[in-house]
Design an enzyme around this catalytic site. Structure first.
Site, PDB file in Angstrom:
ATOM      1  N   ALA A   1       0.861  -1.185   0.000  1.00  0.00           N
ATOM      2  CA  ALA A   1       0.000   0.000   0.000  1.00  0.00           C
ATOM      3  C   ALA A   1       0.896   1.233   0.000  1.00  0.00           C
ATOM      4  O   ALA A   1       2.067   1.173   0.391  1.00  0.00           O
ATOM      5  CB  ALA A   1      -0.935   0.016   1.204  1.00  0.00           C
ATOM      6  N   PHE A   2       0.328   2.376  -0.430  1.00  0.00           N
ATOM      7  CA  PHE A   2       1.174   3.544  -0.682  1.00  0.00           C
ATOM      8  C   PHE A   2       1.824   4.091   0.585  1.00  0.00           C
ATOM      9  O   PHE A   2       2.785   4.851   0.509  1.00  0.00           O
ATOM     10  CB  PHE A   2       0.373   4.649  -1.389  1.00  0.00           C
ATOM     11  CG  PHE A   2      -0.303   5.612  -0.465  1.00  0.00           C
ATOM     12  CD1 PHE A   2      -1.480   5.289   0.163  1.00  0.00           C
ATOM     13  CD2 PHE A   2       0.282   6.843  -0.190  1.00  0.00           C
ATOM     14  CE1 PHE A   2      -2.089   6.174   1.034  1.00  0.00           C
ATOM     15  CE2 PHE A   2      -0.324   7.740   0.684  1.00  0.00           C
ATOM     16  CZ  PHE A   2      -1.513   7.390   1.292  1.00  0.00           C
ATOM     17  N   LYS A   3       1.308   3.716   1.769  1.00  0.00           N
ATOM     18  CA  LYS A   3       1.890   4.264   2.998  1.00  0.00           C
ATOM     19  C   LYS A   3       3.364   3.879   3.158  1.00  0.00           C
ATOM     20  O   LYS A   3       4.105   4.580   3.840  1.00  0.00           O
ATOM     21  CB  LYS A   3       1.063   3.845   4.206  1.00  0.00           C
ATOM     22  CG  LYS A   3      -0.308   4.519   4.182  1.00  0.00           C
ATOM     23  CD  LYS A   3      -1.095   4.345   5.443  1.00  0.00           C
ATOM     24  CE  LYS A   3      -2.374   5.174   5.395  1.00  0.00           C
ATOM     25  NZ  LYS A   3      -3.324   4.722   4.329  1.00  0.00           N
ATOM     26  N   ASP A   4       3.786   2.796   2.499  1.00  0.00           N
ATOM     27  CA  ASP A   4       5.207   2.432   2.535  1.00  0.00           C
ATOM     28  C   ASP A   4       6.096   3.540   1.963  1.00  0.00           C
ATOM     29  O   ASP A   4       7.250   3.680   2.381  1.00  0.00           O
ATOM     30  CB  ASP A   4       5.457   1.168   1.698  1.00  0.00           C
ATOM     31  CG  ASP A   4       4.851  -0.079   2.323  1.00  0.00           C
ATOM     32  OD1 ASP A   4       4.797  -0.171   3.564  1.00  0.00           O
ATOM     33  OD2 ASP A   4       4.444  -0.969   1.554  1.00  0.00           O
TER      34      ASP A   4
ATOM     35  N   MET B   1       6.519   5.794   4.953  1.00  0.00           N
ATOM     36  CA  MET B   1       6.886   5.157   6.215  1.00  0.00           C
ATOM     37  C   MET B   1       8.298   4.564   6.153  1.00  0.00           C
ATOM     38  O   MET B   1       9.030   4.591   7.142  1.00  0.00           O
ATOM     39  CB  MET B   1       5.863   4.075   6.534  1.00  0.00           C
ATOM     40  CG  MET B   1       5.659   3.854   7.989  1.00  0.00           C
ATOM     41  SD  MET B   1       4.838   5.212   8.850  1.00  0.00           S
ATOM     42  CE  MET B   1       3.140   4.691   8.786  1.00  0.00           C
TER      43      MET B   1
END
Ligand SMILES: *Cc1c(COP(=O)(O)O)cnc(C)c1O
Length: 471
Positions: A111-114, A117
């Protein structure tokens, strides 16, 4: 570069001071005092850079308290083909004439949060080592944020993660992603309750200031400025891939929840990247779509927040929205406080419909919005598979639906792909009758040993667990 609070606090801080913090002391959000401007000569220089070097150039404009060589090394270590799957890091794929998907979801948790993060993990490790300090990250997750945080912080020196989640309520895939991590510094805590209980526990622990100080409790939520800054980079990378020269406008559509992702697009546009339109895509939880259509921002109660098939967009209020409204009202902290403290505090809403500033959201800042339903998502997943042999996840489907309503001939429309379909397999199966493909590294993860403790929905129990695992 100095950072200020949207609510007008007198302090000015530098990047590393706000890196490990959440809200400003007055409850506002941090923003840079000014947006650095990027001219066409700079864009020309950046166009051909590899992603990690582009990230370094952009971050350097906002971070002047980490030596350049160190920041460069951090970017190089973060954005590798090994971690993100390709040399492009965020490859662009044309679906049809002028409509593109930008792949932001090929990092460790799909998911794009990587994207943000993974950088945050390396920045935290660097800054904590420099200070000789430790940090215990306490969070609540219903899926994407928690796993992205754990995969970013696993094995990092000076950091522990205590991640609460509602017991039995995440998808089996998401549970397996998180609970199969065997790193000693990662603690999964399954709470007997719902997501709101987990959030209440995090709040209660954070409000115990003595405990918070003693155990150096921090968070990694989406209002963190470093996360937002990391996301600015892929708007530039998407722009360069969608155009052959730097005089062409491009539009972006962003599946939105807490307004962090699209706020990064707003920052890129304020820096001078030729973005024509930023389309905010929502699902049935349409607090943002309502604002951009009517000028009324009306936060929802928990009972009015729908559980949808694009769950990472199921929000009752958008925690980063204050940043954009600050720019919208001409960076006037008194006006901002009136809206977010007085009006929202008293009535749960504010109304800018009669304020000349509201028109600026579209006219000056380029914002549009759209909304979709479960039926729209299924139709969009089917249509994309049928016509382009491409599987998309339900969040990206929300984006594609809104994008199609806002196309301008001659202006490329880039839809941000925020998750891979395997993460939300049940909805893809409902649409197509078949399981999405699973990347090799995730084969059989449901069968791996799980590292998780069960605790009651009680802040004292969580505090005791943290205290026990902090030496
Ligand atoms: C977090 C998330 C979103 C929403 O992003 P915001 O920055 O909160 O607007 C959209 N899609 C997916 C898959 C997410 O994980």
């Amino acid at each position: 570069m100095n950072y200020l609070s949207t609510r007008g606090h007198a302090d000015r801080k530098r990047f590393c001071e706000i890196l490990l913090e959440g809200l400003a002391p007055d409850g506002g959000l941090y923003l840079p005092e000014t947006y650095p401007q990027v001219d066409t000569a700079t864009l020309a220089k950046w166009r051909t850079l590899p992603y990690a070097e582009l990230a370094f150039e952009i971050l350097s404009l906002y971070i002047d308290d980490i030596p350049a060589a160190d920041l460069k090394a951090i970017c190089a270590k973060t954005y590798t083909a090994e971690v993100f799957g390709t040399d492009e890091i965020v490859p662009l794929r044309e679906l049809e004439d002028g409509v593109y998907l930008e792949a932001l979801s090929n990092g460790p948790t799909l998911a794009f949060k990587d994207m943000a993060m993974q950088l945050l993990g390396n920045l935290f490790e660097y800054e904590l080592a420099r200070r000789g300090a430790e940090l215990n990250i306490l969070g609540a997750t219903s899926g994407d944020t928690g796993s992205a945080a754990e995969y970013a912080m696993r094995g990092k020196k000076g950091v522990r993660v205590f991640m609460t989640s509602p017991d039995g309520r995440m998808s089996p895939f998401q549970q397996a992603q998180m609970f199969s991590l065997q790193d000693a510094n990662i603690h999964n805590i399954a709470i007997t309750g719902v997501f709101d209980d987990c959030q209440d526990i995090v709040k209660a622990v954070s409000n115990d200031l003595a405990f918070k100080r003693k155990y150096r409790i921090g968070t990694v939520n989406s209002i963190n400025w470093a996360r937002l800054l990391a996301q600015v980079v892929y708007y530039f990378a998407g722009y360069f891939q969608a155009t052959a020269s730097n005089d062409k406008p491009v539009s972006f559509t962003v599946p939105s929840g807490n307004f962090g992702n699209v706020c990064a697009g707003h920052v890129a546009r304020m820096m001078g990247l030729p973005i024509q339109t930023l389309v905010v895509a929502t699902n049935e939880n349409d607090v943002l779509d309502e604002f951009f259509r009517t000028g009324v921002y009306r936060v929802r109660a928990a009972v009015d927040t729908h559980e949808t098939s694009s769950p990472s967009m199921d929000i009752s209020k958008a925690s980063n929205f204050e940043r954009f409204v600050f720019d919208l009202v001409g960076r006037d902290p008194a006006r901002l406080r009136q809206l977010f403290v007085d009006d929202l505090g008293l009535t749960g809403s504010f109304d800018l419909s009669a304020d000349p500033a509201f028109k600026q959201a579209a006219e000056r800042f380029g914002f549009r919005s759209g909304r979709s339903t479960h039926a729209d998502r299924l139709a969009m997943i089917r249509d994309t598979e049928k016509r382009f042999a491409t599987l998309i996840d339900p969040h990206t489907a929300d984006g594609l639906k809104a994008a199609r309503e806002q196309l301008t001939p001659g202006v490329p429309m880039v839809v941000l792909e925020t998750a891979l379909p395997i993460k939300f397999a049940a909805t893809v199966v409902e649409a197509l009758g078949e399981e999405p493909a699973r990347p090799k590294k995730f084969e059989g993860i449901e069968a791996l040993p799980k590292r998780v403790v069960q605790l009651p929905a009680d802040a004292e129990a969580v505090k005791a667990y943290i205290a026990q695992h902090c030496d």
